[in-house]
Scaffold this active site. Sequence first.
Site, PDB file in Angstrom:
ATOM      1  N   ARG A 177       1.175  -0.993   0.005  1.00 11.58           N
ATOM      2  CA  ARG A 177       0.015   0.243  -0.258  1.00 11.58           C
ATOM      3  C   ARG A 177       1.142   0.984   0.024  1.00 11.58           C
ATOM      4  O   ARG A 177       0.730   2.347  -1.111  1.00 11.58           O
ATOM      5  CB  ARG A 177      -0.784  -0.166   0.945  1.00 11.58           C
ATOM      6  CG  ARG A 177      -2.474   1.683   1.674  1.00 11.58           C
ATOM      7  CD  ARG A 177      -2.427   2.034  -0.328  1.00 11.58           C
ATOM      8  NE  ARG A 177      -3.235   0.798  -0.156  1.00 11.58           N
ATOM      9  CZ  ARG A 177      -3.597   0.865  -1.600  1.00 11.58           C
ATOM     10  NH1 ARG A 177      -2.769   2.001  -2.686  1.00 11.58           N
ATOM     11  NH2 ARG A 177      -3.908  -0.202  -2.984  1.00 11.58           N
ATOM     12  N   LYS A 216       1.454  25.068  -4.717  1.00 11.98           N
ATOM     13  CA  LYS A 216       0.232  24.359  -3.910  1.00 11.98           C
ATOM     14  C   LYS A 216       0.780  23.106  -3.606  1.00 11.98           C
ATOM     15  O   LYS A 216       0.057  21.954  -4.506  1.00 11.98           O
ATOM     16  CB  LYS A 216      -0.590  24.699  -4.775  1.00 11.98           C
ATOM     17  CG  LYS A 216      -0.451  26.569  -4.785  1.00 11.98           C
ATOM     18  CD  LYS A 216      -2.048  26.319  -5.318  1.00 11.98           C
ATOM     19  CE  LYS A 216      -2.125  28.494  -5.865  1.00 11.98           C
ATOM     20  NZ  LYS A 216      -3.399  28.432  -6.385  1.00 11.98           N
ATOM     21  N   LYS A 259       2.664  38.915  -4.764  1.00 11.61           N
ATOM     22  CA  LYS A 259       1.651  39.316  -4.731  1.00 11.61           C
ATOM     23  C   LYS A 259      -0.091  39.672  -4.103  1.00 11.61           C
ATOM     24  O   LYS A 259       0.415  40.822  -3.666  1.00 11.61           O
ATOM     25  CB  LYS A 259       1.030  37.064  -4.208  1.00 11.61           C
ATOM     26  CG  LYS A 259       2.292  36.312  -4.614  1.00 11.61           C
ATOM     27  CD  LYS A 259       1.506  34.898  -4.277  1.00 11.61           C
ATOM     28  CE  LYS A 259       0.421  34.588  -5.902  1.00 11.61           C
ATOM     29  NZ  LYS A 259      -0.570  33.323  -5.768  1.00 11.61           N
ATOM     30  N   GLU A 268       3.120  39.962  -9.140  1.00 16.86           N
ATOM     31  CA  GLU A 268       1.639  39.708  -9.278  1.00 16.86           C
ATOM     32  C   GLU A 268       0.970  40.940  -9.871  1.00 16.86           C
ATOM     33  O   GLU A 268       0.708  41.944  -9.273  1.00 16.86           O
ATOM     34  CB  GLU A 268       1.088  38.728  -8.180  1.00 16.86           C
ATOM     35  CG  GLU A 268      -0.428  38.729  -9.394  1.00 16.86           C
ATOM     36  CD  GLU A 268      -0.753  37.558  -7.716  1.00 16.86           C
ATOM     37  OE1 GLU A 268      -2.236  37.711  -7.551  1.00 16.86           O
ATOM     38  OE2 GLU A 268      -1.160  36.999  -7.397  1.00 16.86           O
ATOM     39  N   ASP A 300      -1.274  37.180 -13.476  1.00 14.30           N
ATOM     40  CA  ASP A 300      -3.226  36.634 -13.238  1.00 14.30           C
ATOM     41  C   ASP A 300      -4.316  37.115 -13.938  1.00 14.30           C
ATOM     42  O   ASP A 300      -5.272  37.647 -13.085  1.00 14.30           O
ATOM     43  CB  ASP A 300      -3.202  37.047 -11.658  1.00 14.30           C
ATOM     44  CG  ASP A 300      -4.189  36.124 -10.826  1.00 14.30           C
ATOM     45  OD1 ASP A 300      -3.594  34.738 -10.497  1.00 14.30           O
ATOM     46  OD2 ASP A 300      -4.332  36.093  -9.795  1.00 14.30           O
TER      47      ASP A 300
END
Length: 293
Positions: free
Chosen positions: A104, A139, A171, A201, A222
């Site tokens: 597994r 992410k 950002k 950004e 963006d």
Amino acid sequence: MKSFSPLPATLIEPIVRSALLEDLGRCGDLTSDAVIPDDCTATLLLRARQAGVVAGLDLVAFAFLLVEPAVDMHICRPDGSDVAAGETIAKLCGPARGLLTAERTALNYLCHLSGIATATAAIVDAVRGHKARIVCTRKTTPGLRALEKYAVRVGGGANHRFGLDDAVLIKDNHIAIAGGIRTAIERAIAAAGHMVKIEVEVDTLEQLDIALGLGVDAVLLDNMSVDDLTRAVAMVGGRAITEASGRVTEKTAPAIAATAVDLISVGWLTHSAPILDIGLDIPVDGNICTHLN
């Protein structure tokens, strides 16, 4: 063209060891130890149950090695290989208890990373003929970033920064709290070392104009429309690296790439790509179990 190097063993081993410890708990594999004689050996096949791109076989090898060093693994389709449904990826022979105990953990890594590589390859193929490279983001699953970014490379993509210490990426929240895009960029330029690149950004062409005037290295365009992306790339005119992001899919990527952006970043490749279904199967015409004595 896919270009990737194997992950170092010093990185893989502790990650796989931790996963095995999580699974084995305080007293090991109760089921296999009870049901399978300790002198039983078996031959099992890692088989793709759907078409895709293989990634993660080094982790599979470590999972079996750490549980049972006597397991022998023969790889038929190495990382980066395209496989069809039903195709054998690897053959495993050795003590049956060890094979079942590590199964597994090995499959968790192989299915997850192969899923990322498969999804990446699909988008890379969708933008073929354009200069844009498909890149991943931060992410990622906590603790698995290096593995997931490796899988992106196996699928033909490239990596964005690995962490907060790689580069400056200003950002929208940085801009809002700093008091504006100009202030944020000027502070970053003053603070960054000469080896550190600065990306910002931007949501509008007005912000882009300010960023270009201050000499940033890259601009993250963006959630812009294709028309605005086209205008933005023309405005940049090669003065900075252009990166497009926001709701990128296999269907939308070609139109984004056609704007001549340098990079297309896709966060879901690492946080939401579906697994590639792979199983550890008993050969139809092989001996299921033999005994050492």
